[in-house]
Design a protein around this motif. Structure first.
Motif, PDB file in Angstrom:
ATOM      1  N   PRO A 141     -31.757  47.944 -14.755  1.00 44.96           N
ATOM      2  CA  PRO A 141     -32.429  47.458 -13.542  1.00 44.96           C
ATOM      3  C   PRO A 141     -31.604  47.674 -12.280  1.00 44.96           C
ATOM      4  N   ILE A 142     -30.280  47.473 -12.356  1.00 46.13           N
ATOM      5  CA  ILE A 142     -29.448  47.583 -11.154  1.00 46.13           C
ATOM      6  C   ILE A 142     -29.387  49.014 -10.630  1.00 46.13           C
ATOM      7  N   GLU A 143     -29.700  49.986 -11.478  1.00 48.23           N
ATOM      8  CA  GLU A 143     -29.741  51.365 -11.014  1.00 48.23           C
ATOM      9  C   GLU A 143     -31.048  51.682 -10.301  1.00 48.23           C
ATOM     10  N   ARG A 144     -32.094  50.961 -10.631  1.00 51.42           N
ATOM     11  CA  ARG A 144     -33.407  51.248 -10.054  1.00 51.42           C
ATOM     12  C   ARG A 144     -33.647  50.471  -8.772  1.00 51.42           C
ATOM     13  N   GLY A 145     -33.053  49.300  -8.670  1.00 49.04           N
ATOM     14  CA  GLY A 145     -33.266  48.500  -7.468  1.00 49.04           C
ATOM     15  C   GLY A 145     -32.444  47.234  -7.514  1.00 49.04           C
ATOM     16  N   PHE A 146     -32.234  46.631  -6.352  1.00 50.47           N
ATOM     17  CA  PHE A 146     -31.451  45.399  -6.266  1.00 50.47           C
ATOM     18  C   PHE A 146     -31.984  44.595  -5.084  1.00 50.47           C
ATOM     19  N   PRO A 147     -32.273  43.307  -5.285  1.00 53.80           N
ATOM     20  CA  PRO A 147     -32.917  42.501  -4.236  1.00 53.80           C
ATOM     21  C   PRO A 147     -31.930  42.017  -3.184  1.00 53.80           C
ATOM     22  N   ILE A 148     -31.423  42.933  -2.376  1.00 51.50           N
ATOM     23  CA  ILE A 148     -30.377  42.556  -1.431  1.00 51.50           C
ATOM     24  C   ILE A 148     -30.848  41.510  -0.426  1.00 51.50           C
ATOM     25  N   GLU A 149     -32.153  41.504  -0.100  1.00 48.80           N
ATOM     26  CA  GLU A 149     -32.651  40.496   0.835  1.00 48.80           C
ATOM     27  C   GLU A 149     -32.460  39.097   0.268  1.00 48.80           C
ATOM     28  N   ARG A 150     -32.828  38.920  -1.000  1.00 46.08           N
ATOM     29  CA  ARG A 150     -32.716  37.606  -1.633  1.00 46.08           C
ATOM     30  C   ARG A 150     -31.249  37.238  -1.886  1.00 46.08           C
ATOM     31  N   VAL A 151     -30.473  38.224  -2.320  1.00 48.77           N
ATOM     32  CA  VAL A 151     -29.058  37.967  -2.604  1.00 48.77           C
ATOM     33  C   VAL A 151     -28.329  37.572  -1.323  1.00 48.77           C
ATOM     34  N   ASN A 152     -28.544  38.327  -0.260  1.00 49.40           N
ATOM     35  CA  ASN A 152     -27.866  38.012   1.001  1.00 49.40           C
ATOM     36  C   ASN A 152     -28.296  36.654   1.547  1.00 49.40           C
TER      37      ASN A 152
ATOM     38  N   THR B 294     -25.848  52.480  -4.784  1.00 50.94           N
ATOM     39  CA  THR B 294     -25.013  51.642  -3.910  1.00 50.94           C
ATOM     40  C   THR B 294     -25.929  50.698  -3.137  1.00 50.94           C
ATOM     41  N   TYR B 295     -25.430  49.483  -2.904  1.00 53.88           N
ATOM     42  CA  TYR B 295     -26.216  48.473  -2.171  1.00 53.88           C
ATOM     43  C   TYR B 295     -25.299  47.697  -1.228  1.00 53.88           C
ATOM     44  N   PRO B 296     -25.782  47.343  -0.038  1.00 55.11           N
ATOM     45  CA  PRO B 296     -24.995  46.489   0.862  1.00 55.11           C
ATOM     46  C   PRO B 296     -25.234  45.023   0.544  1.00 55.11           C
ATOM     47  N   VAL B 297     -24.172  44.239   0.560  1.00 54.22           N
ATOM     48  CA  VAL B 297     -24.309  42.792   0.369  1.00 54.22           C
ATOM     49  C   VAL B 297     -23.354  42.083   1.304  1.00 54.22           C
ATOM     50  N   SER B 298     -23.669  40.836   1.595  1.00 51.33           N
ATOM     51  CA  SER B 298     -22.780  40.024   2.413  1.00 51.33           C
ATOM     52  C   SER B 298     -21.515  39.745   1.632  1.00 51.33           C
ATOM     53  N   ALA B 299     -20.409  39.686   2.346  1.00 50.34           N
ATOM     54  CA  ALA B 299     -19.121  39.416   1.711  1.00 50.34           C
ATOM     55  C   ALA B 299     -18.542  38.132   2.271  1.00 50.34           C
ATOM     56  N   ASP B 300     -17.460  37.693   1.660  1.00 52.52           N
ATOM     57  CA  ASP B 300     -16.761  36.535   2.152  1.00 52.52           C
ATOM     58  C   ASP B 300     -16.238  36.830   3.557  1.00 52.52           C
ATOM     59  N   THR B 301     -16.344  35.825   4.486  1.00 60.70           N
ATOM     60  CA  THR B 301     -16.004  36.083   5.878  1.00 60.70           C
ATOM     61  C   THR B 301     -14.547  35.740   6.156  1.00 60.70           C
ATOM     62  N   ASN B 302     -13.662  36.242   5.314  1.00 58.53           N
ATOM     63  CA  ASN B 302     -12.234  36.064   5.564  1.00 58.53           C
ATOM     64  C   ASN B 302     -11.799  36.999   6.674  1.00 58.53           C
ATOM     65  N   LYS B 303     -10.933  36.531   7.520  1.00 56.60           N
ATOM     66  CA  LYS B 303     -10.369  37.390   8.545  1.00 56.60           C
ATOM     67  C   LYS B 303      -9.151  38.094   7.962  1.00 56.60           C
ATOM     68  N   PHE B 304      -9.098  39.386   8.196  1.00 61.47           N
ATOM     69  CA  PHE B 304      -7.970  40.148   7.713  1.00 61.47           C
ATOM     70  C   PHE B 304      -6.802  39.960   8.682  1.00 61.47           C
ATOM     71  N   ILE B 305      -5.671  40.524   8.322  1.00 64.76           N
ATOM     72  CA  ILE B 305      -4.453  40.325   9.095  1.00 64.76           C
ATOM     73  C   ILE B 305      -4.634  40.762  10.540  1.00 64.76           C
ATOM     74  N   THR B 306      -5.465  41.763  10.769  1.00 66.41           N
ATOM     75  CA  THR B 306      -5.710  42.241  12.128  1.00 66.41           C
ATOM     76  C   THR B 306      -6.547  41.274  12.932  1.00 66.41           C
ATOM     77  N   GLY B 307      -7.129  40.274  12.273  1.00 69.59           N
ATOM     78  CA  GLY B 307      -7.985  39.333  12.972  1.00 69.59           C
ATOM     79  C   GLY B 307      -9.430  39.729  13.004  1.00 69.59           C
ATOM     80  N   GLU B 308      -9.764  40.928  12.469  1.00 68.76           N
ATOM     81  CA  GLU B 308     -11.154  41.380  12.502  1.00 68.76           C
ATOM     82  C   GLU B 308     -11.910  40.793  11.329  1.00 68.76           C
ATOM     83  N   ALA B 309     -13.078  40.219  11.583  1.00 69.12           N
ATOM     84  CA  ALA B 309     -13.889  39.662  10.503  1.00 69.12           C
ATOM     85  C   ALA B 309     -14.785  40.743   9.941  1.00 69.12           C
ATOM     86  N   VAL B 310     -14.568  41.124   8.698  1.00 71.51           N
ATOM     87  CA  VAL B 310     -15.399  42.139   8.055  1.00 71.51           C
ATOM     88  C   VAL B 310     -16.347  41.421   7.117  1.00 71.51           C
ATOM     89  N   GLU B 311     -17.639  41.537   7.354  1.00 67.67           N
ATOM     90  CA  GLU B 311     -18.582  40.672   6.683  1.00 67.67           C
ATOM     91  C   GLU B 311     -19.550  41.405   5.770  1.00 67.67           C
TER      92      GLU B 311
END
Length: 882
Positions: A14-25, A639-656
């Motif tokens: 199933p994960i190769e055919r589709g992934f519910p990123i709207e619901r997951v995010n 490949t699918y985009p998903v929200s990630a943990d909002t930790n700030k990296f050492i540079t101070g940039e929040a990669v989400e």
């Protein structure tokens, strides 16, 4: 790897055919804001860059469910197969088969159900905080985890132990420690109550570092500003500040404005302290400006001054006094100084306790000494040993507490108390600072590095009724995790409302094992159905160096219990991260990641699946990853985009945002010309785009990431065999071309993204990331165009009212090589109109192009500011319309 079954015969997952990123995010975003309620097991102890449990549950669901004969679905709180499935495997198979790109949500209906999967075994070779193992164990599968770092091993072990822990035994052990040390520790954190002849509990002690002025010997207090906190209760529209003349605590209207101390009449602006950007001080007596670290080096040490206290008074609370009376801020008196001196004396005379503090030196490294990764340098601040991060009262209390924990006979209870103790170290060090906006302590790793503060905060180690990061509050958090692990629930969204299921019958941690060691030495072969993991990303976090902070304390009790806790520091060289201090850069990281994927490929079954989350910024890093995967025999299938943990990296940039990558063992690869492959990639991209926009409301960025996965799949089938003329294209070359193909399919640029964000009442860097992914727009270019700024991690969208934005536009009007965009022109027109300056001559000079007219229409619609639209009407009396 065995070749008994050709990859071509395997069943598509199933994960190769589709992934519910709207619901997951949707659910991951909510979990990210309230981890302690959604999945309290992950708040038992810190681990860095920990992904959301909901994301890994969804990955497990879509990656492990393939054979309906091996699946049981139960209603949470019950142990019977769901009535609406009627026990029918046919219905489950229909759910599996219905998953596709245009409608991936058929399996999402069982996300909140108690799903059991038989005959599956998973591996996480980079388990870190253990999220994948915890989530997989809830499905009843067998799971193994590996990590080189002993702290990661211990944290994961206790999370998985939690589901089988005896809560009564844990509480009994805590009560024993409490009876032995609580009163003793609390005596060191008492202060005279300002409201009567009795004592209150100290919540926080406020300290400031001092140096002697290099010119006049005046003692300079290194205040960044004189604000203590935001006002509360009856003073919630004011600021709490300390007067630099009389040291009294006073309320002012705003710490940014000129204020007068109501006690001594001193007038000053509290926002103006004695430190400056770049790490220098300015002497208030003679005006000398000088480097703080140079002053510390020349004087051999800095001074420390206790200047304020936040207190809680149980006596006043019990007698019915209002909150502003029983909880507040006060100046320091002689009694407070005497109490600290007593703690120092007790610490220096009780040598037996010293064996319960770490005596290791801090190793030099990429984030402990100044480097390209971190500008902080502990050694320049005279912090050379781990114990230098604490004052004597903290060392006394922590050692007393750890000694009591060491005497607990029940092994499991002792380890959970140690876990609690270790987590409380986040908030009980002189490396902590106070957050005046939220009136609370902040943890040491807010930037995943070590940053010595000039205004450290000292917490109440044991804890009182209020306060963040005390031992007792951390124990409550650990016990919530244990209770959750024994009877986990799931939260989900239905009709816009967040709901929680009854407890599942399957506790966390059954059939799991964790191993401390280098995953490249895993000798399993053709053993695992799935590898679900979150590998390290380049030099994002130097795990070994930050985890040493916990390790040196944990090893005091664990060095005779477990392997891996007998060294002065956690493993360095074997850690798969780029580390400039060790001379490990991109080449070494790529090589080690290649070795890791080789071990994974060997351990995975022929029809198995590798699924992992990853973070990338540019085509080159994608090319390195794709080449590593393909070289060892994988093909990327999605490949699918998903929200990630909002930790700030050492540079101070929040990669989400992160990407889920799905890969499977590859079959035989056939030669193909780049011309033919390019045509297939372009056709696949168009077909993917059409299917994704058929029934789903996805951003162009989300669509672009999914399209990229399909393009990678096309390439993976021919890796090493893609011919362009007389040469063979490598993955990096192809990825660069794929980016171009995807960008050809998207005409979305920076101005389109900016207009979209203007329509959002609460724009964020997360949204910017999402809107630009897969498009021709780039967040850095929007920043360079002064269309947004990041200020201390806070995202701010800019327009004609911002000085930097206008300065940028005006600099372009004076350039011979660059022209103004329609957005630049619209902002400049709006700016000049507001200032009463002539704007008609600009319209006459530029003319009114379709692009400018469309931009003004879009700005008017997005902002509700109809002035944009009227500016192009040519009416000089526009004010009459206001």
């Amino acid at each position: 790897m065995s070749q008994e079954q050709e990859p071509a015969e395997r069943r598509e997952l199933p994960i190769e055919r589709g992934f519910p990123i709207e619901r997951v995010n949707e659910i991951a975003e909510k979990e990210g804001r309230a981890k302690q309620w959604y999945r309290p097991i992950y708040t038992m102890h810190k681990w860095w860059a920990r992904r959301m449990g909901s994301i890994f549950r969804a990955i497990s669901l879509y990656a492990l469910i393939d054979d309906p004969d091996d699946i049981e679905i139960h209603e949470p709180g019950e142990n019977d197969t769901l009535d609406n499935f009627g026990g029918s495997q046919d219905e489950i198979e229909r759910l599996i088969d219905r998953v596709d790109m245009s409608d991936p949500e058929s399996l999402w209906g069982i996300y909140p159900k108690d799903v059991r999967i038989d005959d599956k075994k998973i591996l996480d070779p980079f388990m870190g905080g253990g999220t994948s193992l915890v989530e997989a164990s809830r499905f009843g599968v067998d799971a193994d985890g590996y990590d080189l770092n002993p702290v990661a091993w211990f944290v994961s072990k206790k999370q998985l132990d939690a589901g089988q822990a005896n809560r009564d035994e844990l509480e009994a052990a805590f009560e024993k420690v409490k009876s032995e040390v609580a009163d003793k520790l609390q005596e060191y954190y008492k202060t005279p109550c300002p409201n009567g002849d009795h004592e209150a509990d100290i919540m926080y002690n406020f300290w400031v570092k001092t140096v002697d002025c290099i010119s006049c010997d005046h003692e300079v207090s290194l205040f960044n500003d004189h604000r203590l906190a935001a006002g509360r209760y009856d003073h919630d529209d004011e600021d709490v500040v300390i007067c630099p003349d009389c040291d009294d605590i006073v309320h002012v209207d705003s710490y940014r404005e000129s204020s007068i101390c109501e006690s001594c009449g001193y007038e000053w602006i509290p926002s103006e302290g004695n430190t400056r950007r770049g790490g220098s001080y300015v002497c208030s007596d003679c005006g000398q400006k000088y480097s703080i670290v140079d002053a510390i080096e020349e004087q051999g040490q800095y001074g420390l001054e206790l200047y304020a206290i936040e207190y809680y008074c149980e006596t006043c609370d019990s007698s019915g006094e209002p909150r502003g009376v029983y909880k507040g801020y006060k100046s320091v008196g002689q009694t407070d100084l005497d109490r600290f001196s007593l703690a120092q004396t007790d610490w220096n005379t009780n040598q037996g306790l010293h064996e319960y503090i770490p005596d290791e030196e801090i190793p030099e490294g990429a984030i402990t000494a100044a480097s390209e990764v971190s500008g902080n340098d502990l050694f320049q601040h005279n912090i050379t040993h781990w114990k230098d991060m604490y004052n004597d009262r903290q060392l006394l209390c922590l050692a007393t507490l750890l000694e009591s924990i060491s005497n607990i006979e029940n092994d499991d209870a002792r380890e959970f108390l140690l876990l609690t103790f270790s987590e409380s170290l986040n908030y009980n060090t002189m490396m902590n600072i106070y957050n005046p906006n939220y009136n609370k302590n902040t943890n040491i790793f807010k930037n995943n590095s070590f940053a010595p503060p000039t205004e450290p905060i000292e917490n109440n180690v044991w804890g009182t009724e209020y306060g963040t990061g005390t031992f007792t509050s951390m124990w409550d958090m650990v016990m919530r995790g244990v209770e959750y692990a024994n009877a986990p629930t799931e939260r989900y969204i239905e009709d816009g409302e967040t709901k929680e299921t009854p407890p599942f019958a399957q506790p966390i941690g059954e059939n799991t094992s964790v191993h401390q060691g280098d995953m490249r030495l895993i000798d399993a072969e053709d053993e695992y159905d799935a590898v679900i993991t979150d590998p390290p990303y380049y030099d994002n976090i130097i795990y070994s160096e930050v985890s040493d902070y916990f390790y040196v304390w944990q090893k005091i009790l664990l060095e005779d219990e477990y392997e891996g806790f007998d060294q002065d520091k956690t493993p360095r060289a074997g850690s798969i991260v780029a580390n400039p201090y060790l001379g490990k850069g991109s080449e070494e990281f790529e090589s080690e990641l290649h070795e890791a994927f080789t071990a994974i490929h060997q351990a995975l079954k022929d029809d198995g699946v590798l699924t992992f989350t990853y973070h990338h910024n540019d085509p080159e890093s994608w090319g390195e990853l794709l080449e590593s995967l393909c070289d060892v025999g994988f093909e990327v299938t999605a490949t699918y985009p998903v929200s990630a943990d909002t930790n700030k990296f050492i540079t101070g940039e929040a990669v989400e945002f992160d990407i889920i990558i799905v890969a499977r063992p590859a079959g035989d690869r056939e030669p193909v010309s780049w011309r033919n492959l390019r045509r297939r990639i372009l056709n696949t991209t168009k077909q993917t785009h059409a299917r994704l926009t058929e029934n789903r409301e996805l951003s162009q960025g989300d669509i672009g990431v999914i399209e990229m996965g399909r393009a990678f799949h096309e390439y993976s089938k021919h890796h090493g065999e893609v011919r362009q003329g007389d040469s063979i294209m490598d993955a990096k070359d192809v990825v660069e071309q794929i980016y171009g193909i995807l960008q050809e399919a998207s005409e979305v640029g920076e101005l389109d993204v900016y207009i979209d964000m203007l329509s959002d009442p609460d724009p964020s860097y997360s949204e910017l990331n999402m809107l630009t992914k897969g498009t021709d727009a780039n967040p850095d270019r929007l920043r360079d165009m002064k269309l947004y700024r990041m200020d201390g991690g806070d995202f701010e969208l800019l327009d004609w009212q911002d000085d930097d934005r206008i300065a940028y536009i005006q600099s372009r009007t004076n350039s011979d090589t660059e022209s103004l965009t329609p957005l630049d022109k619209a902002h400049l027109l709006r700016y000049k109109y507001e200032r009463g300056e002539s704007w008609e001559n600009l319209i006459e000079k530029w003319g009114v192009s379709d692009g400018l007219r469309d931009m003004c229409e879009n700005l008017a619609d997005a902002t509700g500011d109809d002035t944009y639209r009227r500016l192009l009407g040519g009416d000089a009396s526009i004010q009459s319309f206001d």
